[in-house]
Design an enzyme around this catalytic site. Sequence first.
Site, PDB file in Angstrom:
ATOM      1  N   GLU A  75       1.285  -1.028  -0.297  1.00  0.00           N
ATOM      2  CA  GLU A  75       0.348  -0.272  -0.011  1.00  0.00           C
ATOM      3  C   GLU A  75       1.088   1.148  -0.151  1.00  0.00           C
ATOM      4  OE1 GLU A  75      -3.300   2.154   3.503  1.00  0.00           O
ATOM      5  OE2 GLU A  75      -3.119  -0.193   2.701  1.00  0.00           O
ATOM      6  N   ASP A  76       1.721   1.189   0.619  1.00  0.00           N
ATOM      7  CA  ASP A  76       2.668   2.655   0.707  1.00  0.00           C
ATOM      8  C   ASP A  76       3.861   3.036   0.402  1.00  0.00           C
ATOM      9  OD1 ASP A  76       0.836   3.863   2.287  1.00  0.00           O
ATOM     10  OD2 ASP A  76       1.036   2.539   4.055  1.00  0.00           O
TER      11      ASP A  76
END
Length: 734
Positions: A75-76
């Site tokens: 996600e990051d």
Amino acid sequence: MRQYELVDRVRRYNPDTDEALLDRAYVYAMRAHGDQTRKSGDPYFTHPLEVAAILTDLKLDDATIVAALLHDTIEDTETTRAAIDKFFGPEIGQLVEGLTKLKKLDLVSKQAAQAENLRKLLLAIASDVRVLLVKLADRLHNMRTLEFMSPSARHRIAQETVDIYAPLAGRMGMHEMREELEDLAFREINPNAYDVTITRLRDLAARNERLIAQIEDQLKSRLHDHEITAEVLGRQKRPYSIWRKMERKSIGFEQLSDIFGFRVIVPRVEDCYGALGIVHTTWPMVPTRFKDYISTPKQNDYRSLHTTVIGPGNQRVELQIRTDEMDQVAEYGIAAHALYKDGQGSPSDMLSRESSAYAWLRRTIELLAEGSNPEEFLEHTKLELFQDQVFCFTPKGKLIALPRKATPIDFAYAVHTDVGNSTLGCKINGKISPLVSELQNGDEVEIITSKAQKAPPAAWESLVITGKARAAIRRATRVAVRDQYAGLGRRIVERLFMRAKKEYSDDKLHGALSRLARTSIDEVMAAVGRGEMKASDVARAMYPDYKEESAIRRTVPKRKESGWFGLARARSLLFKVPSYSDDGPAIPIRGMNNDLPVRFAPEGGAVPGDRIVGILNPGEGITIYPIESPALQQFEDTPERWLDVQWDEPEGNPQRFPARINVQSLNEPGSLAQIAQVIAEHDGNIDNVQMRRHAADFTDMVIDLAVYDLTHLNGILAQLRAKSVVSSAERLLG
């Protein structure tokens, strides 16, 4: 926490841990997050490391610890699912992907985006319970460090925690985590109440320190005298649970009587009941406060005996008596099941067999996933998670767990959706009872069904408590309405084909669906029934050479009863009076319980014996008007909306129809009663009365009636005119 410290924590409960795998995940996550920092200024990698540490306290397997370390990488960071699969295998890759929020959501509201992310998470949880454990640990650490977020973000995250994640932890039996999540969220959402509650609890604990020690000593002594080995732990209830109880019961802090509780841990199940007997013979019990969750466990696998007694100093004391194994499940819930630690079979399949909490969650997710839109999904999830429970039984003894304030309708849908949809009534403990009754613990509920009922009343949606029932009622209502429109559309289409002398078949229409931009025949028919598509469009899709008939010019009939009187442009209308129609059958109309989406003229209704016409209202169905109705003039310019209709009254089953009358009566005592008596004596039913006084001596009454037919209505009008208090009585046509 350093790399070796994490490995040591895992090795304490799992000597066979794969140290190389943990080391590799530690280094990979640290490099992936690189220079990223949290709002606090700490390196971002401290977050996944703390999440992994929380999960080591739950003694989870290597794959779960690794997934915790990697849970934010997709996600990051620039990491992909393919990279995770390559370095750590598809099992861990699937866990990490299940924890990744959806990106680039093209949704109107933040609530819809929240709901879609929740749907994705829950579906991942249904595949592997370890996704849930990592997510709860992730949320717990985020709540512990919430003070570094902006005020709006803090409030949003706290509210989401108390709405979704804390109840989810509770449903999974993870009470320690649920209580910490609730208290952290409570501190943010209502800081003043939190501070007051904490202060009062500290003061109370200081004042009662000796009393708590005294009760502990007496309990241990009494149990020891009866040769029962027991561990007695005194505890004080948590701030959020106390606040909720005060809010729910509308009482003050001073009125709370069971702030202190004691946990009695014994070796065997039979010792639980032995200890209970000793407690009840030592101190008087409080009636209605005994619960046996050992013989009847909660849906989240919780097992314990609960009782409340009047202890020393007239202090109410709540006791929970259970074995050490029960205590582990009570505190850690599904995490206490070591099923997925032995590597035999699918973790979720094994847990579904052994843990009713997780089996319930998977069933619930399957039902919630059928929701028609994200907001509904979010609403139903909250309903299913955030409820206290009552336990009821079917006549065959099957246990059904429901939220408090649930009704027999909720019970019916908990048994089976088809049972709920066909419910007509119920018996509670052998007695016929209303379907809106609130169920109590131990009720035996028998549902009375009928095959004739195809769909539940839409009004039930506001009566039920459970998300399952609400979703099923909405779905059944939508299907019923769609079927009504589809039935109407089919009659309109078949009538047009008959008039055009063209052959209609579903097979031929199926081949033309792409030209109509629809995926099914029912969809086409429903669109025609709703007025969103013309029947002529269907004909052109099936027969490209079809030409819509032009308006038929007819000589306006002179007779008033023909129905054309007063319509200035009647010559150009496509509509033909039903009795003059020879181009195919008219659409049959029944009463108020018609299986077509039919309404009657809002300002006067229509009754059998009237010559009638149907007006197709897009999205609403057909409105039936008497042919003499002045309201028809507003539809002169839209002849394509006019439909031939005729009455279709079933023999031996008369139905009532709406009509409106105007009665002018003398303004004297008892005049309304006399008018109502005439209507009642002649089997009419009054739906509504409006009264207007135009002069001192006279009152105008507009009365909405339900009558069988025109003869019935005229008979009532004649009897009203014969009354001395009635000046005039006339029918109103809207």
